[in-house]
Enzyme design. Structure first.
Site, PDB file in Angstrom:
ATOM      1  N   LYS A  33       0.841  -1.198   0.000  1.00 23.53           N
ATOM      2  CA  LYS A  33       0.000   0.000   0.000  1.00 23.53           C
ATOM      3  C   LYS A  33       0.881   1.256   0.000  1.00 23.53           C
ATOM      4  CE  LYS A  33      -0.281  -0.193   5.042  1.00 23.53           C
ATOM      5  NZ  LYS A  33      -1.033  -0.772   6.174  1.00 23.53           N
ATOM      6  N   TYR A 242      17.731  29.660   9.325  1.00 23.34           N
ATOM      7  CA  TYR A 242      16.562  30.451   9.720  1.00 23.34           C
ATOM      8  C   TYR A 242      16.456  30.572  11.239  1.00 23.34           C
ATOM      9  CZ  TYR A 242      14.456  30.341   5.045  1.00 23.34           C
ATOM     10  OH  TYR A 242      14.187  30.507   3.724  1.00 23.34           O
TER      11      TYR A 242
HETATM   12  C1  LIG Z   1      -0.300  -1.788   6.847  1.00 24.82           C
HETATM   13  C2  LIG Z   1      -0.941  -3.067   7.224  1.00 24.82           C
HETATM   14  C3  LIG Z   1      -0.187  -4.245   7.286  1.00 24.82           C
HETATM   15  C4  LIG Z   1       1.315  -4.248   7.219  1.00 24.82           C
HETATM   16  O1  LIG Z   1       1.787  -3.795   8.456  1.00 24.82           O
HETATM   17  P1  LIG Z   1       3.345  -3.696   8.821  1.00 24.82           P
HETATM   18  O2  LIG Z   1       3.365  -3.274  10.234  1.00 24.82           O
HETATM   19  O3  LIG Z   1       3.900  -2.649   7.899  1.00 24.82           O
HETATM   20  O4  LIG Z   1       3.955  -5.011   8.582  1.00 24.82           O
HETATM   21  C5  LIG Z   1      -0.869  -5.439   7.485  1.00 24.82           C
HETATM   22  N1  LIG Z   1      -2.207  -5.460   7.662  1.00 24.82           N
HETATM   23  C6  LIG Z   1      -2.959  -4.332   7.653  1.00 24.82           C
HETATM   24  C7  LIG Z   1      -4.418  -4.418   7.869  1.00 24.82           C
HETATM   25  C8  LIG Z   1      -2.344  -3.096   7.436  1.00 24.82           C
HETATM   26  O5  LIG Z   1      -3.088  -1.988   7.449  1.00 24.82           O
END
Ligand SMILES: *Cc1c(COP(=O)(O)O)cnc(C)c1O
Length: 345
Positions: A33, A242
């Site tokens: 994702k 800055y």
């Molecule tokens: C993002 C996500 C994962 C992966 O999680 P990690 O901690 O990056 O391994 C797995 N299952 C769901 C439902 C997620 O949202």
């Protein structure tokens, strides 16, 4: 050239996937994702598919569509967000599997795409996505009669193996799913690390593939090399950047390097973060600007053309600590201005 170079090691991602797969007996999927946590979903997923990964997870149907374009037919692509209003055509055309999160989504799915595969997401306590125990009790028999391809839930505290929430969610998930025929999944990276009780039929690591905690043994995946634009001597009492937030106490040598918060280098990490000039650790001084960062290179003997912000010397989690965040946010913040180079070691 003032462009910073972000190098992404697809070989390390594949090695991390293999290592996580070796820790559990079931299928090991890959979570890609958010453009594979900012690293490039098409390249990452193709490398993992060549390595043997058969199942991928994205958050939204649109991500699934572009991933399908990259992977072609064959690999399974699951969508955590489920079946949202307006998604039916995307789900059908790209052959996506929505993880159904509610009775509403279930009705939408069977009405729009009867017979199209789906999974079920259950809420075992995180209160984020998925059907709660009461909702699941009401729908369970009907849903199971449609043969969901996966039943899953997600752990809220798996980055801390000693947290009591893990055992609570494990028991809740078991109560909700023991005895069903459909394959089950509970573990992301943290759950894989926690051991066999959490593995079920499929695991869903994300961050561990990309070199982040809680997969302690992960091979580092990203390195960021930033050109030095200018080096100057700064007298005691003079300030840098800055707001005059850093003032030299002693005679100093300051390098100005070519990256900033516009590249996802979080401004708040400034006072605590370091870069590496060769083998020498150098403090970031002054405020991080949009495109530039000041670095105290006083200790450096041979000033190199470029310095390293993350890579062999400094992990994404070390940087995350300096910024008061997590490795996930360091990766997904990485900007679009870098020259992105893919290697495989
Ligand atoms: C993002 C996500 C994962 C992966 O999680 P990690 O901690 O990056 O391994 C797995 N299952 C769901 C439902 C997620 O949202």
């Amino acid at each position: 050239m003032a462009q910073s170079v972000l190098t992404i090691d697809l070989g390390a991602i594949c090695a991390n996937w293999r290592a996580l797969a070796a820790m559990n007996d079931g299928e090991t999927a890959a979570v890609v994702k958010a453009n594979a946590y900012g690293l490039g979903a098409a390249k990452v997923a193709k490398a993992l598919a060549d390595e043997g990964a058969r199942t991928f997870f994205v958050a939204q149907a649109e991500e699934g569509v572009s991933l399908r374009g990259a992977l072609g037919s064959g690999p399974k692509i699951y969508v955590f967000g489920g079946h949202m209003d307006g998604d039916a055509d995307l789900i059908r055309q790209a052959d996506l599997v929505p993880m159904i999160n509610s009775i509403d989504q279930m009705l939408r799915h069977v009405e729009a795409l009867p017979g199209h595969p789906f999974g079920i997401q259950l809420d075992s306590g995180m209160n984020r996505l998925g059907m709660e125990p009461a909702e699941w009790s009401a729908l369970r028999e009907i849903a199971l009669s449609q043969n969901p391809v996966l039943v899953m839930s997600h752990l809220a505290c798996a980055d801390d193996a000693s947290h009591g929430m893990n055992e609570f969610q494990l028991q809740t998930f078991r109560q909700m799913t023991d005895g069903i025929d459909a394959p089950r999944s509970l573990a992301a990276t943290g759950g894989v690390v926690m051991g066999a009780a959490y593995h079920f039929d499929m695991t869903r690591p994300g961050i561990g593939l990309y070199g982040g905690l809680p997969f302690v043994e992960a091979r580092p995946v990203v390195s960021l090399s930033i050109p030095v634009i200018q080096v100057r001597d700064v007298n005691p009492g003079e300030s840098v950047g800055y707001g005059n937030s850093w003032v030299a106490r002693v005679q100093s040598r300051i390098a100005t390097i070519s990256a900033g918060y516009a590249d996802g280098i979080i401004r708040a990490m400034g006072p605590k973060a370091h870069v590496w000039a060769g083998e020498t650790r150098c403090k970031i001084v002054g405020r991080i600007s949009m495109d530039l960062i000041g670095v105290d290179v006083g200790p450096v003997k041979d000033m190199p053309d470029r310095v390293e912000l993350m890579g062999r010397h400094q992990s994404i989690d070390t940087l995350a600590d300096a910024a008061g965040t997590i490795g996930y946010e360091i990766l997904t913040s990485l900007g679009t201005r870098y020259a992105r180079t893919y290697i495989s070691t």
